[in-house]
Design an enzyme around this catalytic site. Structure first.
Site, mmCIF file in Angstrom:
data_model
loop_
_atom_site.group_PDB
_atom_site.id
_atom_site.type_symbol
_atom_site.label_atom_id
_atom_site.label_comp_id
_atom_site.label_asym_id
_atom_site.label_seq_id
_atom_site.Cartn_x
_atom_site.Cartn_y
_atom_site.Cartn_z
ATOM 1 C CD GLU A 153 0.651 -15.475 -29.578
ATOM 2 O OE1 GLU A 153 0.921 -14.974 -30.666
ATOM 3 O OE2 GLU A 153 0.203 -14.804 -28.625
ATOM 4 C CB ALA B 112 5.103 -9.014 -26.225
HETATM 5 C C1 5RP Z 1 -0.428 -12.261 -31.311
HETATM 6 C C2 5RP Z 1 0.547 -11.635 -30.380
HETATM 7 C C3 5RP Z 1 1.669 -10.855 -30.980
HETATM 8 O O1 5RP Z 1 2.859 -11.346 -30.479
HETATM 9 C C4 5RP Z 1 1.513 -9.421 -30.608
HETATM 10 O O2 5RP Z 1 0.228 -8.981 -30.990
HETATM 11 C C5 5RP Z 1 2.586 -8.565 -31.276
HETATM 12 O O3 5RP Z 1 2.321 -8.439 -32.636
HETATM 13 P P1 5RP Z 1 3.254 -7.629 -33.617
HETATM 14 O O4 5RP Z 1 4.567 -8.346 -33.669
HETATM 15 O O5 5RP Z 1 2.504 -7.664 -34.927
HETATM 16 O O6 5RP Z 1 3.389 -6.225 -33.097
HETATM 17 O O7 5RP Z 1 0.468 -11.749 -29.194
HETATM 18 O O8 5RP Z 1 -1.457 -12.896 -30.625
#
Ligand code: 5RP
Length: 219
Positions: free
Chosen positions: A103, A83
């Site tokens: 998602e 997230a």
């Molecule tokens: C992708 C998402 C990811 O879960 C969110 O952006 C977190 O990314 P990261 O693990 O690279 O920090 O929602 O659509």
């Protein structure tokens, strides 16, 4: 511990929820990439995965994990995803990687959603991270005007198309005190495909990695 080491620690902790024979719902992003790497060692013990993006599909396939269609698997026992922001009540902002719609679909089909984050993502009020909204391209300006009317500042994610061929508006300056209400309100705008608020169906378990280890928060 740096942010990437924390992401890795959270991802490894999520392995505790993976049971033999499961088809695992798999999210998208750098934290999930660590989860896929960890899952690779268990690939002979799971039935496969349902993926939330083309990027994760590629990585899963490269890891020797069979990628299945959600239309064939039915409901899933487990979904693991990262997230961009999370509250202690397990409401989330997602979509920094642009995969929010798929998602949300996989999360909706899963009985347990385990969210993996590093402790920089834990907030009291959602909204410091710009809220991603996936829009049908011809409705981009219409939706942007409506979002501005709600007090946000929508910015088109330049040069980006989602896996579904749509565009993303990143909405700045929202102070999201009632995430369930805002998720519903934005979700009802004509032209919106999905909003990156995961509050109606937030996480069931939040694994937060910090310097002191991985903390588990539940609903
Ligand atoms: C992708 C998402 C990811 O879960 C969110 O952006 C977190 O990314 P990261 O693990 O690279 O920090 O929602 O659509």
């Amino acid at each position: 511990m740096d942010a990437d080491a924390k992401k890795k620690a959270a991802a490894r902790a999520a392995l505790d929820y993976v049971e033999d024979g499961m088809t695992v719902g798999v999210g998208t992003g750098s934290t999930v990439n660590h989860f896929i790497a960890a899952l690779k060692d268990r690939r002979h013990r799971i039935a496969g995965a349902v993926s939330s993006s083309e990027a994760s599909t590629r990585l899963l396939a490269e890891s020797g994990i069979e990628v299945k269609s959600l239309n064939d698997t039915g409901d899933l026992a487990l979904y693991v995803d990262g997230a961009d922001e999370a509250t202690r009540h397990l409401a989330l902002i997602k979509g920094g990687g642009g995969a929010l719609t798929r998602e949300k679909i996989v999360a909706a089909a899963s009985r347990r959603f385990v969210c993996i984050v590093d402790d920089t993502k834990l907030v009291d009020v959602l909204g410091r991270f710009p809220l991603p909204v996936e829009v049908i391209p011809m409705a981009r300006s219409l939706v942007a005007r409506k979002l501005a009317g709600m007090g946000g500042q929508p910015v088109l994610r330049q040069g980006f198309r989602t896996d579904n061929g749509n565009e993303i508006l990143d909405v700045h300056n929202l102070k999201i005190t009632d995430p369930v209400a805002l998720e519903e309100k934005i979700g009802l705008l004509v032209g919106v495909v999905e909003v990156g608020l995961f509050a109606r169906r937030g996480a069931d378990v939040l694994l937060v990695a910090g310097d002191g280890g991985v903390r588990k928060l539940t609903r």
